[in-house]
Design a protein around this motif. Structure first.
Motif, mmCIF file in Angstrom:
data_model
loop_
_atom_site.group_PDB
_atom_site.id
_atom_site.type_symbol
_atom_site.label_atom_id
_atom_site.label_comp_id
_atom_site.label_asym_id
_atom_site.label_seq_id
_atom_site.Cartn_x
_atom_site.Cartn_y
_atom_site.Cartn_z
ATOM 1 N N ALA A 70 40.473 50.288 31.420
ATOM 2 C CA ALA A 70 40.509 49.542 32.682
ATOM 3 C C ALA A 70 40.700 48.046 32.448
ATOM 4 C CB ALA A 70 39.235 49.795 33.484
ATOM 5 N N LEU A 71 40.120 47.510 31.385
ATOM 6 C CA LEU A 71 40.264 46.075 31.107
ATOM 7 C C LEU A 71 41.704 45.741 30.710
ATOM 8 C CD1 LEU A 71 36.959 45.360 29.143
ATOM 9 C CD2 LEU A 71 37.491 44.756 31.508
ATOM 10 N N VAL A 72 42.298 46.595 29.902
ATOM 11 C CA VAL A 72 43.702 46.402 29.503
ATOM 12 C C VAL A 72 44.595 46.492 30.735
ATOM 13 C CG1 VAL A 72 45.628 47.353 28.174
ATOM 14 C CG2 VAL A 72 43.363 47.178 27.131
ATOM 15 N N ALA A 73 44.330 47.468 31.579
ATOM 16 C CA ALA A 73 45.133 47.637 32.797
ATOM 17 C C ALA A 73 45.005 46.417 33.705
ATOM 18 C CB ALA A 73 44.699 48.895 33.545
ATOM 19 N N ALA A 74 43.807 45.867 33.818
ATOM 20 C CA ALA A 74 43.608 44.676 34.654
ATOM 21 C C ALA A 74 44.380 43.487 34.095
ATOM 22 C CB ALA A 74 42.115 44.345 34.756
ATOM 23 N N LYS A 75 44.329 43.323 32.775
ATOM 24 C CA LYS A 75 45.078 42.224 32.145
ATOM 25 C C LYS A 75 46.587 42.400 32.362
ATOM 26 C CE LYS A 75 43.891 40.932 27.947
ATOM 27 N NZ LYS A 75 43.436 39.635 27.524
ATOM 28 N N GLN A 76 47.061 43.646 32.237
ATOM 29 C CA GLN A 76 48.481 43.913 32.426
ATOM 30 C C GLN A 76 48.922 43.661 33.860
ATOM 31 O OE1 GLN A 76 48.553 47.912 30.813
ATOM 32 N NE2 GLN A 76 49.504 47.189 28.908
ATOM 33 N N LYS A 77 48.059 43.902 34.824
ATOM 34 C CA LYS A 77 48.401 43.645 36.222
ATOM 35 C C LYS A 77 48.468 42.151 36.515
ATOM 36 C CE LYS A 77 46.623 47.859 38.320
ATOM 37 N NZ LYS A 77 45.589 48.440 39.195
#
Length: 152
Positions: A70-77
């Motif tokens: 989820a943290l990686v996904a948030a950074k990617q967004k």
């Protein structure tokens, strides 16, 4: 990459925050010559800022390969927002403001573009700060905030 990514990201955040604070300081407390000097400095500073953001984004993309988190996904967004904000608002605004300030054109257009730049800069500082926080959590250097229950 594990060393380059956080350095490039921190550098980008520091540069944008410095640009923002220098702008506010010069506008509130400086002369028109000081404003022009700051705007010129920011325009030249883009030569360091743009590569640092590109390097942070590129290395982050490579480091994130294969991660389902989820943290990686948030950074990617956040990254497309950071890049778009920078390329569509901050870079053109910085170049225009440097030109206008050096021409002595401190008119309503200058003020409008300056306000837009300050808002966009604050947004990028916030988004980059969130990315840094999430990156520190991913590496274990920052613990998640524990929620506690109040006694009833």
């Amino acid at each position: 990459m594990r060393i380059i990514h956080p350095i490039a990201g921190a550098l980008a955040l520091i540069i944008i925050a410095t640009f923002w604070m220098a702008t506010v300081s010069s506008e509130l407390f400086g002369s028109l010559d000081a404003v022009a000097a700051v705007k010129t400095g920011i325009a030249w500073g883009l030569l360091l800022l743009v590569p640092s953001i590109a390097l942070a984004g590129g290395t982050g993309f490579l480091l994130a390969r294969g991660f389902r988190n989820a943290l990686v996904a948030a950074k990617q967004k956040r990254m497309p927002l950071i890049a778009g904000n920078g390329l569509l608002i901050l870079v053109p605004a910085a170049l225009y403001l440097a030109w206008a300030a050096n021409a002595g054109a401190f008119d309503s257009t200058f003020v409008t573009v300056q306000i837009a730049e300050l808002i966009a800069g604050a947004v990028n500082v916030t988004l980059l700060s969130l990315n840094m926080r999430d990156g520190l959590r991913l590496t274990g250097r920052l613990k998640p905030v524990a929620l506690s229950r109040r006694a009833a």
